[in-house]
Design a protein around this motif. Structure first.
Motif, PDB file in Angstrom:
ATOM      1  N   PHE A  29      19.456  24.770   5.401  1.00  0.00           N
ATOM      2  CA  PHE A  29      18.291  25.425   4.811  1.00  0.00           C
ATOM      3  C   PHE A  29      18.002  26.746   5.512  1.00  0.00           C
ATOM      4  N   ARG A  30      17.587  27.733   4.749  1.00  0.00           N
ATOM      5  CA  ARG A  30      17.197  29.013   5.345  1.00  0.00           C
ATOM      6  C   ARG A  30      15.992  28.817   6.271  1.00  0.00           C
ATOM      7  N   ASP A  31      15.077  28.020   5.819  1.00  0.00           N
ATOM      8  CA  ASP A  31      13.892  27.671   6.616  1.00  0.00           C
ATOM      9  C   ASP A  31      13.898  26.152   6.758  1.00  0.00           C
ATOM     10  N   ARG A  32      14.198  25.660   7.942  1.00  0.00           N
ATOM     11  CA  ARG A  32      14.363  24.217   8.134  1.00  0.00           C
ATOM     12  C   ARG A  32      13.092  23.448   7.807  1.00  0.00           C
ATOM     13  N   LYS A  33      11.967  23.917   8.297  1.00  0.00           N
ATOM     14  CA  LYS A  33      10.712  23.193   8.092  1.00  0.00           C
ATOM     15  C   LYS A  33      10.338  23.181   6.610  1.00  0.00           C
ATOM     16  N   ARG A  34      10.419  24.328   5.978  1.00  0.00           N
ATOM     17  CA  ARG A  34      10.060  24.401   4.565  1.00  0.00           C
ATOM     18  C   ARG A  34      11.031  23.584   3.720  1.00  0.00           C
ATOM     19  N   GLY A  35      12.322  23.682   4.012  1.00  0.00           N
ATOM     20  CA  GLY A  35      13.327  22.947   3.252  1.00  0.00           C
ATOM     21  C   GLY A  35      13.153  21.446   3.378  1.00  0.00           C
ATOM     22  N   THR A  36      12.935  20.974   4.601  1.00  0.00           N
ATOM     23  CA  THR A  36      12.746  19.545   4.832  1.00  0.00           C
ATOM     24  C   THR A  36      11.506  19.037   4.109  1.00  0.00           C
ATOM     25  N   MET A  37      10.443  19.822   4.137  1.00  0.00           N
ATOM     26  CA  MET A  37       9.203  19.427   3.480  1.00  0.00           C
ATOM     27  C   MET A  37       9.390  19.369   1.964  1.00  0.00           C
ATOM     28  N   GLU A  50      15.314   8.985  -5.392  1.00  0.00           N
ATOM     29  CA  GLU A  50      16.342   9.415  -4.435  1.00  0.00           C
ATOM     30  C   GLU A  50      17.178  10.566  -4.978  1.00  0.00           C
ATOM     31  N   PHE A  51      17.447  10.542  -6.275  1.00  0.00           N
ATOM     32  CA  PHE A  51      18.177  11.653  -6.892  1.00  0.00           C
ATOM     33  C   PHE A  51      17.403  12.958  -6.710  1.00  0.00           C
ATOM     34  N   ALA A  52      16.073  12.887  -6.839  1.00  0.00           N
ATOM     35  CA  ALA A  52      15.240  14.085  -6.678  1.00  0.00           C
ATOM     36  C   ALA A  52      15.378  14.657  -5.273  1.00  0.00           C
ATOM     37  N   HIS A  53      15.431  13.778  -4.266  1.00  0.00           N
ATOM     38  CA  HIS A  53      15.660  14.239  -2.897  1.00  0.00           C
ATOM     39  C   HIS A  53      16.993  14.983  -2.799  1.00  0.00           C
ATOM     40  N   GLY A  54      18.046  14.312  -3.262  1.00  0.00           N
ATOM     41  CA  GLY A  54      19.385  14.884  -3.144  1.00  0.00           C
ATOM     42  C   GLY A  54      19.555  16.169  -3.927  1.00  0.00           C
ATOM     43  N   TYR A  55      18.998  16.207  -5.140  1.00  0.00           N
ATOM     44  CA  TYR A  55      19.144  17.393  -5.977  1.00  0.00           C
ATOM     45  C   TYR A  55      18.392  18.578  -5.381  1.00  0.00           C
ATOM     46  N   THR A  56      17.192  18.321  -4.856  1.00  0.00           N
ATOM     47  CA  THR A  56      16.414  19.397  -4.229  1.00  0.00           C
ATOM     48  C   THR A  56      17.150  19.955  -3.021  1.00  0.00           C
ATOM     49  N   ALA A  57      17.701  19.056  -2.197  1.00  0.00           N
ATOM     50  CA  ALA A  57      18.465  19.509  -1.028  1.00  0.00           C
ATOM     51  C   ALA A  57      19.674  20.335  -1.465  1.00  0.00           C
ATOM     52  N   TYR A  58      20.339  19.883  -2.522  1.00  0.00           N
ATOM     53  CA  TYR A  58      21.516  20.603  -3.034  1.00  0.00           C
ATOM     54  C   TYR A  58      21.127  21.997  -3.527  1.00  0.00           C
ATOM     55  N   LEU A 100      18.779  23.729  -2.441  1.00  0.00           N
ATOM     56  CA  LEU A 100      18.411  24.533  -1.275  1.00  0.00           C
ATOM     57  C   LEU A 100      19.616  24.843  -0.391  1.00  0.00           C
ATOM     58  N   GLY A 101      20.803  24.438  -0.845  1.00  0.00           N
ATOM     59  CA  GLY A 101      22.031  24.795  -0.137  1.00  0.00           C
ATOM     60  C   GLY A 101      22.672  23.700   0.685  1.00  0.00           C
ATOM     61  N   ASP A 102      22.114  22.490   0.659  1.00  0.00           N
ATOM     62  CA  ASP A 102      22.646  21.388   1.456  1.00  0.00           C
ATOM     63  C   ASP A 102      23.514  20.471   0.588  1.00  0.00           C
TER      64      ASP A 102
END
Length: 221
Positions: A79-87, A24-32, A34-36
């Motif tokens: 995210f700059r690119d929603r689809k890419r960022g979410t993936m 879960e940390f990996a999810h959150g850190y990646t989103a962070y 990417l600007g979220d």
């Protein structure tokens, strides 16, 4: 199905705490990255396991050795690119599990070489540590593949967002609740069937990791 004595469950607890927390940390850190900031603002950018554990998902992991944690909140609008960022955010969790699995089997092999005499002599700590590493390796590979299944609310369903056209993805997600409930029933009623499907992917991955670790260790020993 995970069946065993008390010592088996005592091994499973730390394995779960580490594996699900890092996932879960990996999810959150990646989103962070990417600007979220959503996960950070809600206290989920943390290595505290109690911020991430989902009661049902944790019980499923103990009982069936497959499960999930409380999803990290993200806001694709950042995210700059929603689809890419979410993936990317969705893939980060399973990728962290594969990385942990590799670390686990690497430490297992190193420990076996270094502590061989202690293990043969029946040293309790060495035996426990080896069992922990083997379970850590197995659980993380299974956790990675399980979460990549394209079923809500697993990560695989969100990875589909980056692959499918918008209309097809949102049409699929209209049935998210029903698909998730049916999947949970299948997991509970036919655990062996799901294990067979997951094993089809985990076995070659496990063998490849073991081969790589043996090759690396062989270069230095």
């Amino acid at each position: 199905m995970f069946r065993g004595n008390l010592s088996d469950y005592l091994l499973m607890v730390p394995v779960l705490l580490i594996s699900l927390t890092v996932h879960e940390f990996a999810h959150g850190y990646t989103a962070y990255r990417l600007g979220d900031p959503t996960a950070k603002n809600e206290g989920r950018l943390s290595l505290n396991p109690f911020r991430h554990l989902d009661p049902i998902g944790t019980i499923m992991m103990i009982v069936a050795r497959i499960g999930w944690a409380k999803p990290v909140p993200i806001n694709p609008a950042y995210f700059r690119d929603r689809k890419r960022g979410t993936m990317l955010v969705s893939f980060a969790g399973p990728l962290s599990n594969l990385a942990m699995a590799f670390i686990g089997v690497f430490l297992y092999k190193i420990t076996y070489v270094i502590s061989y005499s202690s293990i043969i002599a029946g040293d309790a700590f060495a035996t426990y540590f080896m069992s922990f590493l083997l379970l850590f390796f197995t659980v993380n590979i299974n956790l990675a593949i399980f979460n990549l299944l394209p079923v809500p609310p697993l990560d695989g369903s969100k990875i589909l967002y980056g692959v499918l056209p918008y209309d097809k993805y949102f049409r699929y997600m209209q049935y998210e609740r029903y698909v998730g409930m049916i999947f949970l029933v299948i997991v509970l009623a036919f655990p062996s069937a799901l294990s067979t499907v997951i094993s089809f992917f985990t076995q070659p991955i496990a063998k490849s990791m073991i081969w790589c670790v043996d090759l690396i260790i062989g270069l230095f020993l």
